[in-house]
Design an enzyme around this catalytic site. Sequence first.
Site, PDB file in Angstrom:
ATOM      1  N   GLN A 236      -4.105  10.684   7.992  1.00 41.80           N
ATOM      2  CA  GLN A 236      -5.338  10.026   8.441  1.00 41.80           C
ATOM      3  C   GLN A 236      -6.134  10.932   9.373  1.00 41.80           C
ATOM      4  O   GLN A 236      -5.594  11.819  10.024  1.00 41.80           O
ATOM      5  CB  GLN A 236      -4.988   8.707   9.141  1.00 41.80           C
ATOM      6  CG  GLN A 236      -4.453   7.654   8.188  1.00 41.80           C
ATOM      7  CD  GLN A 236      -4.016   6.369   8.878  1.00 41.80           C
ATOM      8  OE1 GLN A 236      -4.195   6.211  10.089  1.00 41.80           O
ATOM      9  NE2 GLN A 236      -3.452   5.445   8.121  1.00 41.80           N
ATOM     10  N   GLN A 238      -8.290  13.152   8.488  1.00 42.08           N
ATOM     11  CA  GLN A 238      -8.498  14.490   7.914  1.00 42.08           C
ATOM     12  C   GLN A 238      -9.518  14.480   6.770  1.00 42.08           C
ATOM     13  O   GLN A 238      -9.665  15.475   6.070  1.00 42.08           O
ATOM     14  CB  GLN A 238      -7.151  15.038   7.402  1.00 42.08           C
ATOM     15  CG  GLN A 238      -6.090  15.146   8.476  1.00 42.08           C
ATOM     16  CD  GLN A 238      -4.722  15.503   7.924  1.00 42.08           C
ATOM     17  OE1 GLN A 238      -4.609  16.189   6.903  1.00 42.08           O
ATOM     18  NE2 GLN A 238      -3.668  15.035   8.569  1.00 42.08           N
ATOM     19  N   GLU A 264     -13.327  -5.484  -1.538  1.00 41.94           N
ATOM     20  CA  GLU A 264     -12.742  -6.780  -1.189  1.00 41.94           C
ATOM     21  C   GLU A 264     -12.280  -6.785   0.266  1.00 41.94           C
ATOM     22  O   GLU A 264     -11.416  -6.006   0.650  1.00 41.94           O
ATOM     23  CB  GLU A 264     -11.546  -7.074  -2.104  1.00 41.94           C
ATOM     24  CG  GLU A 264     -10.828  -8.380  -1.784  1.00 41.94           C
ATOM     25  CD  GLU A 264      -9.591  -8.589  -2.635  1.00 41.94           C
ATOM     26  OE1 GLU A 264      -8.896  -9.602  -2.421  1.00 41.94           O
ATOM     27  OE2 GLU A 264      -9.308  -7.736  -3.504  1.00 41.94           O
TER      28      GLU A 264
END
Length: 384
Positions: A236, A238, A264
Amino acid sequence: MRRGETESGVVQAMDSEEGDEEENEEGEGADVIEFHPEFTYPIYGEHERIFGYKGLSINLNYAAGSLATYFNIKYTKRIEQMESTSAVALKADDIDTPMRQILADSVCATQSEFAQQVVRDTRVFRPSGRKVHEYAGRSSQTEQLRYEIYSSSFNDTESAKYHERIQAFVLFFIEGAQFIDTSDERWHVYTVFERLDMNGQTSYSLVGFSTVYNFYCWPDRKRARISQFLVLPPFQGQGHGSALYSYIHAMVLGNSDYADLSVEDPSEAFDDMRDRNDMRYLLKHNAFAHIKGARVEQSAISELQHKHKLSRRQMTRCIEMALLKMIKSVKSQEFGEFRLFVKRRIYAQNMDLLQALDPDERKQKVAESFASVVDGYRRVLSLL
Protein backbone atom coordinates in the site's frame (compact mmCIF):
# COMPACT_ATOMS: atom_id res chain seq x y z
CA MET A 1 3.77 -13.92 3.11
CA ARG A 2 6.81 -15.93 2.15
CA ARG A 3 9.18 -16.50 -0.72
CA GLY A 4 12.24 -18.74 -0.40
CA GLU A 5 14.92 -20.71 -2.22
CA THR A 6 15.56 -23.42 0.40
CA GLU A 7 13.25 -25.43 2.66
CA SER A 8 15.55 -24.99 5.67
CA GLY A 9 15.65 -21.23 5.08
CA VAL A 10 11.85 -20.97 5.04
CA VAL A 11 11.47 -23.13 8.17
CA GLN A 12 14.16 -21.18 10.03
CA ALA A 13 12.55 -17.86 9.11
CA MET A 14 9.15 -19.13 10.31
CA ASP A 15 10.57 -20.36 13.61
CA SER A 16 12.36 -17.07 14.19
CA GLU A 17 9.28 -15.02 13.37
CA GLU A 18 7.00 -17.08 15.58
CA GLY A 19 9.22 -16.48 18.59
CA ASP A 20 11.02 -19.75 19.33
CA GLU A 21 13.29 -19.33 22.32
CA GLU A 22 16.43 -20.40 20.49
CA GLU A 23 18.42 -17.69 18.84
CA ASN A 24 17.35 -17.79 15.22
CA GLU A 25 18.17 -15.37 12.49
CA GLU A 26 16.00 -15.12 9.41
CA GLY A 27 16.86 -18.04 7.21
CA GLU A 28 19.09 -17.56 4.22
CA GLY A 29 17.24 -17.50 0.94
CA ALA A 30 13.89 -16.70 2.55
CA ASP A 31 11.93 -13.44 2.34
CA VAL A 32 9.24 -13.01 5.00
CA ILE A 33 6.74 -10.15 5.10
CA GLU A 34 4.54 -10.00 8.19
CA PHE A 35 1.28 -8.06 8.47
CA HIS A 36 -1.84 -8.27 10.59
CA PRO A 37 -5.56 -8.30 9.76
CA GLU A 38 -7.69 -5.23 10.33
CA PHE A 39 -10.82 -7.28 11.05
CA THR A 40 -11.36 -10.71 12.57
CA TYR A 41 -15.03 -10.44 13.56
CA PRO A 42 -16.21 -12.49 10.55
CA ILE A 43 -14.21 -15.39 12.01
CA TYR A 44 -14.21 -14.90 15.78
CA GLY A 45 -17.28 -12.76 16.48
CA GLU A 46 -18.07 -9.07 16.76
CA HIS A 47 -15.95 -8.53 19.90
CA GLU A 48 -12.90 -10.09 18.19
CA ARG A 49 -11.90 -11.92 21.35
CA ILE A 50 -10.81 -15.50 21.96
CA PHE A 51 -11.36 -16.97 25.44
CA GLY A 52 -9.37 -19.57 27.31
CA TYR A 53 -5.71 -19.31 26.27
CA LYS A 54 -2.46 -17.97 27.69
CA GLY A 55 0.38 -16.92 25.39
CA LEU A 56 -1.80 -17.38 22.32
CA SER A 57 -0.29 -16.90 18.84
CA ILE A 58 -2.28 -17.48 15.64
CA ASN A 59 -0.22 -17.64 12.45
CA LEU A 60 -1.61 -17.79 8.94
CA ASN A 61 1.24 -18.32 6.49
CA TYR A 62 0.98 -17.79 2.73
CA ALA A 63 3.40 -18.39 -0.10
CA ALA A 64 3.82 -14.96 -1.68
CA GLY A 65 2.69 -15.91 -5.17
CA SER A 66 0.64 -19.11 -5.13
CA LEU A 67 -0.90 -18.36 -1.71
CA ALA A 68 -0.22 -21.92 -0.59
CA THR A 69 -1.38 -21.82 3.03
CA TYR A 70 -0.25 -23.12 6.41
CA PHE A 71 -2.30 -22.36 9.52
CA ASN A 72 -0.97 -23.02 13.01
CA ILE A 73 -1.83 -22.08 16.58
CA LYS A 74 0.56 -21.81 19.53
CA TYR A 75 -0.17 -21.19 23.21
CA THR A 76 1.42 -21.92 26.56
CA LYS A 77 -1.77 -23.02 28.36
CA ARG A 78 -5.47 -23.65 27.79
CA ILE A 79 -8.00 -22.88 30.50
CA GLU A 80 -8.73 -26.59 30.90
CA GLN A 81 -5.11 -26.98 32.04
CA MET A 82 -5.28 -24.14 34.55
CA GLU A 83 -6.34 -24.40 38.17
CA SER A 84 -9.78 -22.95 38.84
CA THR A 85 -12.05 -22.53 41.86
CA SER A 86 -15.13 -22.24 39.67
CA ALA A 87 -17.77 -24.95 40.01
CA VAL A 88 -18.50 -24.53 36.32
CA ALA A 89 -16.22 -26.30 33.86
CA LEU A 90 -14.71 -23.62 31.62
CA LYS A 91 -13.87 -24.42 28.03
CA ALA A 92 -11.54 -22.59 25.65
CA ASP A 93 -12.96 -21.21 22.41
CA ASP A 94 -12.50 -23.21 19.23
CA ILE A 95 -9.88 -21.37 17.16
CA ASP A 96 -9.23 -23.90 14.44
CA THR A 97 -12.70 -24.58 12.99
CA PRO A 98 -13.84 -20.96 12.34
CA MET A 99 -10.56 -20.14 10.57
CA ARG A 100 -10.57 -23.25 8.41
CA GLN A 101 -14.11 -22.47 7.29
CA ILE A 102 -12.84 -19.42 5.38
CA LEU A 103 -9.68 -21.01 3.98
CA ALA A 104 -9.31 -23.05 0.82
CA ASP A 105 -9.39 -26.82 1.20
CA SER A 106 -5.75 -27.19 0.19
CA VAL A 107 -4.15 -25.99 3.45
CA CYS A 108 -0.76 -27.58 4.12
CA ALA A 109 -0.84 -30.04 7.02
CA THR A 110 2.69 -29.44 8.34
CA GLN A 111 5.33 -26.74 8.42
CA SER A 112 7.66 -28.93 6.38
CA GLU A 113 5.04 -29.46 3.67
CA PHE A 114 4.44 -25.70 3.52
CA ALA A 115 8.17 -24.92 3.32
CA GLN A 116 8.57 -27.36 0.42
CA GLN A 117 5.61 -25.72 -1.33
CA VAL A 118 7.08 -22.23 -0.87
CA VAL A 119 10.41 -23.30 -2.38
CA ARG A 120 8.68 -24.98 -5.32
CA ASP A 121 6.31 -22.06 -5.92
CA THR A 122 9.11 -19.51 -5.75
CA ARG A 123 10.63 -21.21 -8.77
CA VAL A 124 7.67 -22.41 -10.82
CA PHE A 125 4.49 -20.50 -9.87
CA ARG A 126 3.00 -18.37 -12.64
CA PRO A 127 -0.23 -16.35 -12.34
CA SER A 128 -3.39 -17.79 -13.84
CA GLY A 129 -5.54 -15.86 -16.30
CA ARG A 130 -4.46 -13.55 -19.11
CA LYS A 131 -1.85 -10.84 -18.68
CA VAL A 132 -3.46 -7.56 -19.76
CA HIS A 133 -1.08 -4.86 -18.53
CA GLU A 134 2.28 -4.29 -16.90
CA TYR A 135 4.18 -1.37 -15.42
CA ALA A 136 7.67 -0.75 -14.06
CA GLY A 137 9.02 -1.03 -10.55
CA ARG A 138 12.51 -0.43 -9.20
CA SER A 139 15.53 -2.07 -10.80
CA SER A 140 19.23 -2.50 -10.07
CA GLN A 141 22.20 -4.40 -11.45
CA THR A 142 21.13 -7.60 -9.68
CA GLU A 143 17.32 -7.44 -9.74
CA GLN A 144 14.44 -5.95 -11.67
CA LEU A 145 10.87 -5.51 -10.51
CA ARG A 146 7.87 -5.34 -12.82
CA TYR A 147 4.19 -5.37 -11.97
CA GLU A 148 1.68 -7.32 -14.03
CA ILE A 149 -2.13 -7.23 -14.10
CA TYR A 150 -4.01 -10.41 -14.99
CA SER A 151 -7.65 -10.83 -16.00
CA SER A 152 -9.52 -14.03 -15.17
CA SER A 153 -12.97 -15.51 -14.70
CA PHE A 154 -14.30 -18.45 -12.73
CA ASN A 155 -14.76 -20.46 -15.93
CA ASP A 156 -11.02 -21.10 -15.69
CA THR A 157 -10.41 -23.87 -13.14
CA GLU A 158 -6.99 -22.60 -12.01
CA SER A 159 -8.29 -19.06 -11.55
CA ALA A 160 -11.26 -20.34 -9.55
CA LYS A 161 -8.95 -22.33 -7.27
CA TYR A 162 -6.70 -19.32 -6.81
CA HIS A 163 -9.65 -17.15 -5.83
CA GLU A 164 -10.49 -19.62 -3.05
CA ARG A 165 -7.16 -18.65 -1.50
CA ILE A 166 -7.50 -14.92 -2.15
CA GLN A 167 -10.97 -14.49 -0.70
CA ALA A 168 -9.94 -14.76 2.97
CA PHE A 169 -8.13 -11.40 2.58
CA VAL A 170 -11.48 -9.81 1.78
CA LEU A 171 -12.77 -10.65 5.26
CA PHE A 172 -9.53 -9.52 6.93
CA PHE A 173 -9.25 -6.11 5.24
CA ILE A 174 -12.62 -4.97 3.79
CA GLU A 175 -15.19 -4.08 6.43
CA GLY A 176 -18.54 -5.78 5.94
CA ALA A 177 -17.28 -7.83 2.99
CA GLN A 178 -18.64 -11.24 2.06
CA PHE A 179 -17.53 -13.99 -0.29
CA ILE A 180 -18.91 -13.63 -3.80
CA ASP A 181 -20.87 -16.26 -5.73
CA THR A 182 -18.22 -17.87 -7.92
CA SER A 183 -20.88 -19.81 -9.86
CA ASP A 184 -22.04 -16.53 -11.43
CA GLU A 185 -20.26 -16.11 -14.76
CA ARG A 186 -20.69 -12.34 -14.74
CA TRP A 187 -17.84 -11.93 -12.23
CA HIS A 188 -14.39 -10.96 -13.43
CA VAL A 189 -11.22 -10.85 -11.31
CA TYR A 190 -8.19 -8.63 -11.86
CA THR A 191 -5.02 -9.53 -9.95
CA VAL A 192 -1.78 -7.56 -9.64
CA PHE A 193 1.51 -9.41 -9.18
CA GLU A 194 5.04 -8.25 -8.49
CA ARG A 195 7.46 -10.02 -10.83
CA LEU A 196 11.02 -10.27 -9.52
CA ASP A 197 13.74 -11.15 -12.02
CA MET A 198 16.96 -11.94 -10.18
CA ASN A 199 19.94 -14.16 -11.01
CA GLY A 200 18.15 -15.64 -14.00
CA GLN A 201 15.10 -16.66 -11.96
CA THR A 202 11.59 -15.18 -12.02
CA SER A 203 9.25 -15.26 -9.04
CA TYR A 204 5.85 -13.68 -8.37
CA SER A 205 4.16 -12.14 -5.33
CA LEU A 206 0.52 -11.13 -5.07
CA VAL A 207 0.12 -7.35 -4.70
CA GLY A 208 -3.66 -6.92 -4.81
CA PHE A 209 -6.85 -7.69 -6.66
CA SER A 210 -10.30 -6.47 -7.60
CA THR A 211 -13.56 -8.25 -8.38
CA VAL A 212 -15.78 -6.65 -11.02
CA TYR A 213 -19.40 -7.57 -11.75
CA ASN A 214 -20.99 -7.03 -15.16
CA PHE A 215 -24.58 -5.82 -14.91
CA TYR A 216 -27.02 -5.63 -17.78
CA CYS A 217 -27.53 -2.12 -19.12
CA TRP A 218 -30.51 -1.52 -21.37
CA PRO A 219 -30.79 -2.06 -24.24
CA ASP A 220 -27.72 -4.04 -25.30
CA ARG A 221 -24.75 -3.07 -23.14
CA LYS A 222 -23.33 -3.85 -19.73
CA ARG A 223 -22.24 -1.85 -16.71
CA ALA A 224 -19.04 -2.76 -14.85
CA ARG A 225 -19.19 -2.41 -11.07
CA ILE A 226 -16.13 -2.74 -8.86
CA SER A 227 -17.21 -4.82 -5.89
CA GLN A 228 -14.06 -5.69 -3.92
CA PHE A 229 -10.77 -3.82 -4.25
CA LEU A 230 -7.72 -4.52 -2.12
CA VAL A 231 -4.01 -3.85 -2.16
CA LEU A 232 -2.24 -5.97 0.46
CA PRO A 233 -0.66 -3.95 3.32
CA PRO A 234 3.01 -4.45 2.33
CA PHE A 235 2.28 -2.85 -1.05
CA GLN A 236 0.00 0.00 0.00
CA GLY A 237 1.02 3.61 -0.57
CA GLN A 238 3.08 2.71 -3.65
CA GLY A 239 0.58 3.54 -6.41
CA HIS A 240 -0.64 0.00 -7.09
CA GLY A 241 -4.26 0.82 -6.30
CA SER A 242 -4.15 3.68 -8.78
CA ALA A 243 -2.55 1.44 -11.41
CA LEU A 244 -5.24 -1.22 -11.01
CA TYR A 245 -8.15 1.23 -10.94
CA SER A 246 -6.78 3.11 -13.95
CA TYR A 247 -6.46 -0.12 -15.90
CA ILE A 248 -10.05 -1.16 -15.12
CA HIS A 249 -11.33 2.27 -16.19
CA ALA A 250 -9.23 2.13 -19.38
CA MET A 251 -10.59 -1.34 -20.11
CA VAL A 252 -14.16 -0.05 -19.78
CA LEU A 253 -13.38 2.99 -21.94
CA GLY A 254 -11.88 0.83 -24.66
CA ASN A 255 -14.77 -1.64 -24.85
CA SER A 256 -17.93 -0.43 -26.58
CA ASP A 257 -19.95 -3.12 -24.78
CA TYR A 258 -19.59 -1.17 -21.52
CA ALA A 259 -21.77 1.83 -20.67
CA ASP A 260 -19.87 2.95 -17.58
CA LEU A 261 -17.91 1.99 -14.46
CA SER A 262 -19.37 2.23 -10.96
CA VAL A 263 -18.24 1.16 -7.48
CA GLU A 264 -20.16 -0.73 -4.81
CA ASP A 265 -20.12 0.94 -1.39
CA PRO A 266 -16.65 2.53 -1.65
CA SER A 267 -14.63 3.31 1.48
CA GLU A 268 -13.29 6.82 2.12
CA ALA A 269 -9.77 5.70 1.19
CA PHE A 270 -11.01 4.23 -2.10
CA ASP A 271 -13.03 7.39 -2.87
CA ASP A 272 -9.89 9.47 -2.38
CA MET A 273 -7.85 7.27 -4.73
CA ARG A 274 -10.67 7.17 -7.28
CA ASP A 275 -11.17 10.96 -7.18
CA ARG A 276 -7.47 11.61 -7.77
CA ASN A 277 -7.26 9.22 -10.70
CA ASP A 278 -10.50 10.35 -12.33
CA MET A 279 -9.52 14.00 -12.03
CA ARG A 280 -6.08 13.37 -13.50
CA TYR A 281 -7.65 11.49 -16.40
CA LEU A 282 -10.33 14.14 -17.03
CA LEU A 283 -7.88 17.05 -16.82
CA LYS A 284 -5.47 15.26 -19.15
CA HIS A 285 -8.28 14.85 -21.70
CA ASN A 286 -9.53 18.46 -21.33
CA ALA A 287 -12.94 17.20 -20.23
CA PHE A 288 -13.85 20.51 -18.58
CA ALA A 289 -12.76 22.80 -21.43
CA HIS A 290 -16.33 23.79 -22.33
CA ILE A 291 -17.54 24.38 -18.77
CA LYS A 292 -17.90 28.10 -18.14
CA GLY A 293 -19.24 29.27 -14.80
CA ALA A 294 -20.83 27.27 -12.02
CA ARG A 295 -24.21 26.68 -13.65
CA VAL A 296 -23.65 23.34 -15.37
CA GLU A 297 -26.67 21.97 -17.19
CA GLN A 298 -27.75 18.42 -16.51
CA SER A 299 -27.40 17.66 -20.21
CA ALA A 300 -23.72 18.66 -20.05
CA ILE A 301 -23.18 16.35 -17.08
CA SER A 302 -24.84 13.50 -18.96
CA GLU A 303 -22.71 14.12 -22.04
CA LEU A 304 -19.46 14.00 -20.02
CA GLN A 305 -20.67 10.98 -18.07
CA HIS A 306 -21.39 8.95 -21.20
CA LYS A 307 -18.22 10.03 -22.97
CA HIS A 308 -15.88 9.15 -20.10
CA LYS A 309 -17.94 6.23 -18.78
CA LEU A 310 -18.12 7.30 -15.14
CA SER A 311 -21.19 6.96 -12.95
CA ARG A 312 -23.50 9.96 -12.66
CA ARG A 313 -22.51 10.53 -9.03
CA GLN A 314 -18.79 10.37 -9.79
CA MET A 315 -19.00 12.61 -12.84
CA THR A 316 -20.89 15.20 -10.81
CA ARG A 317 -18.24 15.11 -8.07
CA CYS A 318 -15.48 15.59 -10.64
CA ILE A 319 -17.29 18.53 -12.25
CA GLU A 320 -17.71 20.14 -8.84
CA MET A 321 -13.99 19.71 -8.17
CA ALA A 322 -13.18 21.23 -11.56
CA LEU A 323 -15.44 24.22 -10.83
CA LEU A 324 -13.78 24.76 -7.46
CA LYS A 325 -10.36 24.57 -9.11
CA MET A 326 -11.34 27.40 -11.49
CA ILE A 327 -12.54 29.75 -8.74
CA LYS A 328 -9.98 32.31 -7.59
CA SER A 329 -11.70 33.66 -4.47
CA VAL A 330 -14.38 32.52 -2.03
CA LYS A 331 -15.69 36.11 -2.11
CA SER A 332 -16.34 36.01 -5.84
CA GLN A 333 -19.69 35.72 -7.55
CA GLU A 334 -18.48 32.44 -9.08
CA PHE A 335 -18.04 30.91 -5.63
CA GLY A 336 -21.56 31.99 -4.66
CA GLU A 337 -22.94 30.27 -7.77
CA PHE A 338 -20.80 27.21 -7.06
CA ARG A 339 -22.10 27.05 -3.48
CA LEU A 340 -25.69 27.14 -4.72
CA PHE A 341 -24.99 24.48 -7.35
CA VAL A 342 -23.45 22.07 -4.81
CA LYS A 343 -26.06 22.73 -2.14
CA ARG A 344 -28.85 21.91 -4.57
CA ARG A 345 -27.19 18.60 -5.32
CA ILE A 346 -26.72 17.87 -1.59
CA TYR A 347 -30.38 18.67 -0.92
CA ALA A 348 -31.61 16.51 -3.80
CA GLN A 349 -29.52 13.53 -2.66
CA ASN A 350 -30.70 13.81 0.96
CA MET A 351 -34.22 15.10 0.46
CA ASP A 352 -36.03 12.52 2.58
CA LEU A 353 -33.83 13.12 5.61
CA LEU A 354 -33.73 16.90 5.25
CA GLN A 355 -37.47 17.35 4.84
CA ALA A 356 -37.98 15.80 8.26
CA LEU A 357 -36.04 18.71 9.85
CA ASP A 358 -37.28 22.21 10.62
CA PRO A 359 -36.11 24.91 8.14
CA ASP A 360 -33.30 26.34 10.31
CA GLU A 361 -31.84 22.92 11.11
CA ARG A 362 -32.17 21.94 7.46
CA LYS A 363 -30.14 24.96 6.35
CA GLN A 364 -27.50 24.24 8.98
CA LYS A 365 -27.13 20.59 7.89
CA VAL A 366 -26.80 21.54 4.22
CA ALA A 367 -24.22 24.22 5.10
CA GLU A 368 -22.21 21.74 7.16
CA SER A 369 -22.32 19.20 4.33
CA PHE A 370 -21.19 21.83 1.84
CA ALA A 371 -18.23 22.84 4.02
CA SER A 372 -17.22 19.18 4.40
CA VAL A 373 -17.51 18.58 0.64
CA VAL A 374 -15.37 21.62 -0.18
CA ASP A 375 -12.69 20.58 2.33
CA GLY A 376 -12.57 17.13 0.73
CA TYR A 377 -12.36 18.56 -2.78
CA ARG A 378 -9.53 20.91 -1.80
CA ARG A 379 -7.59 18.02 -0.30
CA VAL A 380 -7.96 15.97 -3.52
CA LEU A 381 -7.02 18.94 -5.71
CA SER A 382 -3.90 19.57 -3.61
CA LEU A 383 -2.70 16.06 -4.46
CA LEU A 384 -3.10 16.30 -8.24
